[in-house]
Scaffold this active site. Structure first.
Site, PDB file in Angstrom:
ATOM      1  N   LYS A  80       0.873  -1.178   0.000  1.00 39.04           N
ATOM      2  CA  LYS A  80       0.000   0.000   0.000  1.00 39.04           C
ATOM      3  C   LYS A  80       0.910   1.228   0.000  1.00 39.04           C
ATOM      4  O   LYS A  80       2.075   1.150   0.413  1.00 39.04           O
ATOM      5  CB  LYS A  80      -0.850  -0.027   1.281  1.00 39.04           C
ATOM      6  CG  LYS A  80      -2.135   0.739   1.203  1.00 39.04           C
ATOM      7  CD  LYS A  80      -3.303  -0.099   0.749  1.00 39.04           C
ATOM      8  CE  LYS A  80      -4.550   0.768   0.692  1.00 39.04           C
ATOM      9  NZ  LYS A  80      -5.741   0.014   0.351  1.00 39.04           N
ATOM     10  N   GLY A 178     -20.507   7.209   5.194  1.00 40.09           N
ATOM     11  CA  GLY A 178     -19.644   7.561   4.057  1.00 40.09           C
ATOM     12  C   GLY A 178     -20.354   7.334   2.737  1.00 40.09           C
ATOM     13  O   GLY A 178     -20.711   6.207   2.400  1.00 40.09           O
ATOM     14  N   ALA A 179     -20.575   8.437   2.015  1.00 41.72           N
ATOM     15  CA  ALA A 179     -21.277   8.353   0.721  1.00 41.72           C
ATOM     16  C   ALA A 179     -20.292   8.604  -0.412  1.00 41.72           C
ATOM     17  O   ALA A 179     -20.595   9.278  -1.385  1.00 41.72           O
ATOM     18  CB  ALA A 179     -22.408   9.383   0.681  1.00 41.72           C
ATOM     19  N   GLY A 180     -19.083   8.048  -0.278  1.00 43.51           N
ATOM     20  CA  GLY A 180     -18.057   8.234  -1.302  1.00 43.51           C
ATOM     21  C   GLY A 180     -18.192   7.213  -2.419  1.00 43.51           C
ATOM     22  O   GLY A 180     -19.295   6.741  -2.711  1.00 43.51           O
ATOM     23  N   HIS A 181     -17.060   6.866  -3.039  1.00 42.82           N
ATOM     24  CA  HIS A 181     -17.082   5.947  -4.181  1.00 42.82           C
ATOM     25  C   HIS A 181     -17.809   4.649  -3.844  1.00 42.82           C
ATOM     26  O   HIS A 181     -18.680   4.205  -4.571  1.00 42.82           O
ATOM     27  CB  HIS A 181     -15.652   5.611  -4.612  1.00 42.82           C
ATOM     28  CG  HIS A 181     -14.945   6.755  -5.271  1.00 42.82           C
ATOM     29  ND1 HIS A 181     -14.035   7.534  -4.622  1.00 42.82           N
ATOM     30  CD2 HIS A 181     -15.032   7.232  -6.519  1.00 42.82           C
ATOM     31  CE1 HIS A 181     -13.586   8.456  -5.446  1.00 42.82           C
ATOM     32  NE2 HIS A 181     -14.169   8.306  -6.604  1.00 42.82           N
ATOM     33  N   VAL A 182     -17.418   4.019  -2.716  1.00 46.22           N
ATOM     34  CA  VAL A 182     -18.015   2.725  -2.368  1.00 46.22           C
ATOM     35  C   VAL A 182     -19.397   2.916  -1.754  1.00 46.22           C
ATOM     36  O   VAL A 182     -20.371   2.245  -2.140  1.00 46.22           O
ATOM     37  CB  VAL A 182     -17.111   1.946  -1.381  1.00 46.22           C
ATOM     38  CG1 VAL A 182     -17.751   0.609  -1.022  1.00 46.22           C
ATOM     39  CG2 VAL A 182     -15.729   1.720  -1.984  1.00 46.22           C
ATOM     40  N   GLY A 183     -19.484   3.832  -0.790  1.00 47.21           N
ATOM     41  CA  GLY A 183     -20.747   4.019  -0.067  1.00 47.21           C
ATOM     42  C   GLY A 183     -21.916   4.296  -0.999  1.00 47.21           C
ATOM     43  O   GLY A 183     -23.012   3.735  -0.839  1.00 47.21           O
TER      44      GLY A 183
HETATM   45  P1  NAD Z   1     -14.020   7.958  -0.725  1.00 49.74           P
HETATM   46  O1  NAD Z   1     -12.946   8.912  -0.344  1.00 49.74           O
HETATM   47  O2  NAD Z   1     -14.605   8.030  -2.084  1.00 49.74           O
HETATM   48  O3  NAD Z   1     -15.244   8.060   0.309  1.00 49.74           O
HETATM   49  C1  NAD Z   1     -15.096   8.183   1.678  1.00 49.74           C
HETATM   50  C2  NAD Z   1     -16.228   9.090   2.142  1.00 49.74           C
HETATM   51  O4  NAD Z   1     -16.256   9.090   3.572  1.00 49.74           O
HETATM   52  C3  NAD Z   1     -16.080  10.533   1.695  1.00 49.74           C
HETATM   53  O5  NAD Z   1     -17.270  10.954   1.041  1.00 49.74           O
HETATM   54  C4  NAD Z   1     -15.837  11.290   3.009  1.00 49.74           C
HETATM   55  O6  NAD Z   1     -16.385  12.604   2.984  1.00 49.74           O
HETATM   56  C5  NAD Z   1     -16.563  10.412   3.995  1.00 49.74           C
HETATM   57  N1  NAD Z   1     -16.156  10.541   5.387  1.00 49.74           N
HETATM   58  C6  NAD Z   1     -14.911  10.690   5.904  1.00 49.74           C
HETATM   59  N2  NAD Z   1     -14.980  10.732   7.246  1.00 49.74           N
HETATM   60  C7  NAD Z   1     -16.296  10.587   7.574  1.00 49.74           C
HETATM   61  C8  NAD Z   1     -17.003  10.536   8.809  1.00 49.74           C
HETATM   62  N3  NAD Z   1     -16.379  10.640   9.988  1.00 49.74           N
HETATM   63  N4  NAD Z   1     -18.341  10.369   8.785  1.00 49.74           N
HETATM   64  C9  NAD Z   1     -19.003  10.250   7.619  1.00 49.74           C
HETATM   65  N5  NAD Z   1     -18.378  10.298   6.411  1.00 49.74           N
HETATM   66  C10 NAD Z   1     -17.048  10.461   6.392  1.00 49.74           C
HETATM   67  O7  NAD Z   1     -13.434   6.494  -0.409  1.00 49.74           O
HETATM   68  P2  NAD Z   1     -13.982   5.107  -0.949  1.00 49.74           P
HETATM   69  O8  NAD Z   1     -13.190   4.715  -2.145  1.00 49.74           O
HETATM   70  O9  NAD Z   1     -15.465   5.141  -1.027  1.00 49.74           O
HETATM   71  O10 NAD Z   1     -13.541   4.135   0.230  1.00 49.74           O
HETATM   72  C11 NAD Z   1     -14.249   4.096   1.471  1.00 49.74           C
HETATM   73  C12 NAD Z   1     -13.546   3.145   2.424  1.00 49.74           C
HETATM   74  O11 NAD Z   1     -13.487   1.844   1.828  1.00 49.74           O
HETATM   75  C13 NAD Z   1     -12.081   3.517   2.735  1.00 49.74           C
HETATM   76  O12 NAD Z   1     -11.762   3.143   4.048  1.00 49.74           O
HETATM   77  C14 NAD Z   1     -11.280   2.659   1.764  1.00 49.74           C
HETATM   78  O13 NAD Z   1      -9.975   2.397   2.237  1.00 49.74           O
HETATM   79  C15 NAD Z   1     -12.124   1.412   1.752  1.00 49.74           C
HETATM   80  N6  NAD Z   1     -11.954   0.609   0.542  1.00 49.74           N
HETATM   81  C16 NAD Z   1     -12.228   1.143  -0.684  1.00 49.74           C
HETATM   82  C17 NAD Z   1     -12.078   0.360  -1.822  1.00 49.74           C
HETATM   83  C18 NAD Z   1     -12.397   0.903  -3.192  1.00 49.74           C
HETATM   84  O14 NAD Z   1     -12.517   0.094  -4.135  1.00 49.74           O
HETATM   85  N7  NAD Z   1     -12.594   2.195  -3.349  1.00 49.74           N
HETATM   86  C19 NAD Z   1     -11.625  -0.965  -1.705  1.00 49.74           C
HETATM   87  C20 NAD Z   1     -11.375  -1.488  -0.431  1.00 49.74           C
HETATM   88  C21 NAD Z   1     -11.531  -0.679   0.686  1.00 49.74           C
END
Ligand code: NAD
Length: 352
Positions: A80, A178-183
């Site tokens: 990583k 968390g409503a990001g990429h995965v959420g």
């Molecule tokens: P991202 O950055 O797109 O989304 C994360 C979201 O969480 C953001 O919208 C951010 O504003 C929000 N956030 C941060 N702190 C917060 C809090 N205290 N309360 C509420 N919301 C909060 O990231 P992602 O790609 O969606 O990944 C989310 C998690 O999943 C991370 O921990 C990442 O390591 C893990 N993950 C992601 C993948 C992937 O394919 N993207 C794969 C494995 C693990």
């Protein structure tokens, strides 16, 4: 800042500190274990409080990748990287080109993909300097997040089947942090399956968009952990299961995408003691890397997602093993993973 004595150091094979004065790059690449193959893992960009926090993060994340690939049966090791900086302010093409050169120097022992704070476009910029990139649009399987979300959705179904004896999510309440990429993708899968979705994000606009898209209920960021729900799905940052939040949790299941959800290893047992079923993070969130393992000219999305869906059965096996052995699900997952890679013992233990 100690490396070898760091509590998060676990016989890592290599830890590289990269710096580029022109672009302002300050990065750490950690390769934990390559006994199954070259290391593959995302790059995170975060405004860390200090360098020690960045080091601890990359050490823990890279170790998690070894366990993740081992349990997913993939021919990869664990690695990583982290870039120290504010993703909203400090990004530039030069920064990612410098990061690409840092990856290239490692000659293929580490392949980089996206993670929190890093987009597919950022990885593509790194790819101008190195071919050791994954999860990119051209020649790759693209953004891994939809596959990760699908794996988490299948994992939630497995946890609900094991804990509640239910085959679908109709009427099951899931609180997504968390409503990001995965959420965001996860919320779509959940809503489509009839779940009641609660959503919170520190970026309120993001949370609102998702709430509107899938008819989810918007919850305050400070209240999502303690929301009245069947499942708590952490999809933001790690360390969310600590003593304080453990006492506040009302859901009987913790199953989400965030890496390193347990603030400390002992919190796996603490969840079990409270009767909460925990889907170990590196098992349930392996969808992205499984999808990447299908990359290539013959990439077939339905085949890749079929593979991702097997996370469901892997989790059921872990839940059953944990029940049989009377251990936490976190420990059951670690034991199963450790059967699948070779871990050098620390020198002192080996000599004893
Ligand atoms: P991202 O950055 O797109 O989304 C994360 C979201 O969480 C953001 O919208 C951010 O504003 C929000 N956030 C941060 N702190 C917060 C809090 N205290 N309360 C509420 N919301 C909060 O990231 P992602 O790609 O969606 O990944 C989310 C998690 O999943 C991370 O921990 C990442 O390591 C893990 N993950 C992601 C993948 C992937 O394919 N993207 C794969 C494995 C693990």
């Amino acid at each position: 800042m100690s490396v070898f004595d760091n509590p998060a150091f676990d016989a890592h094979e290599e830890v590289v500190f990269s710096c580029d004065a022109d672009s302002g790059l300050k990065a750490i690449i950690a390769i934990h274990n390559t006994s199954r193959g070259p290391a593959l893992g995302g790059c995170r960009m975060w405004n860390y409080a200090d360098e020690s926090a960045a080091l601890a993060d990359v050490l823990r994340l890279s170790r998690g990748m070894t366990y993740k690939s081992a349990l997913a049966g993939l021919p990869y090791g664990g690695g990583k990287s982290v870039i120290i900086g504010d993703p909203a302010r400090d990004k530039s093409p030069a920064l990612f080109r410098a990061m690409g050169r840092a990856v290239q120097v490692l000659g293929g022992s580490y392949t980089v993909a996206e993670d929190v704070g890093i987009s597919v476009e950022d990885v593509e910029e790194m790819g101008r300097e190195t071919r050791h990139v994954a999860g990119v649009s051209s020649g790759g399987a693209g953004d891994p997040s939809p596959a990760t979300a699908y794996g988490v959705y299948m994992g939630i179904r497995a946890a609900v089947a094991h804990k509640l004896g239910r085959d679908d999510l109709r009427g099951v309440t899931v609180a997504v942090q968390g409503a990001g990429h995965v959420g965001a993708h996860l919320c779509r899968y959940l809503a489509h399956d009839g779940a009641d979705v609660l959503i919170a994000d520190i970026d309120n606009d993001r949370a609102k968009r998702v709430a509107h898209d899938v008819d989810a209920r918007l919850v305050d960021v400070d209240d999502i952990v303690a929301a009245q729900a069947d499942v708590f799905a952490p999809c933001a940052l790690g360390g969310i299961i600590d003593d304080r939040n453990l006492a506040r949790l009302r859901a009987g299941i913790v199953a989400g995408s965030a890496n390193n959800q347990l603030a400390e290893p002992r919190h796996g047992q603490a969840l079990k003691d409270r009767g909460i079923l925990y889907a170990p993070d590196y098992v349930i969130n392996a969808g992205g890397i499984i999808n990447i393992s299908h990359e290539g000219p013959d990439y077939d999305k339905s085949k890749a997602f079929g593979h991702v869906g097997r996370i469901h059965d892997t989790l059921l096996e872990i839940f059953r093993r944990a029940d049989r052995a009377g251990v936490s699900t976190a420990e059951a997952a670690d034991r199963l993973a450790e059967e699948r890679f070779t871990h050098p013992r620390p020198a002192a233990a080996a000599a004893a």
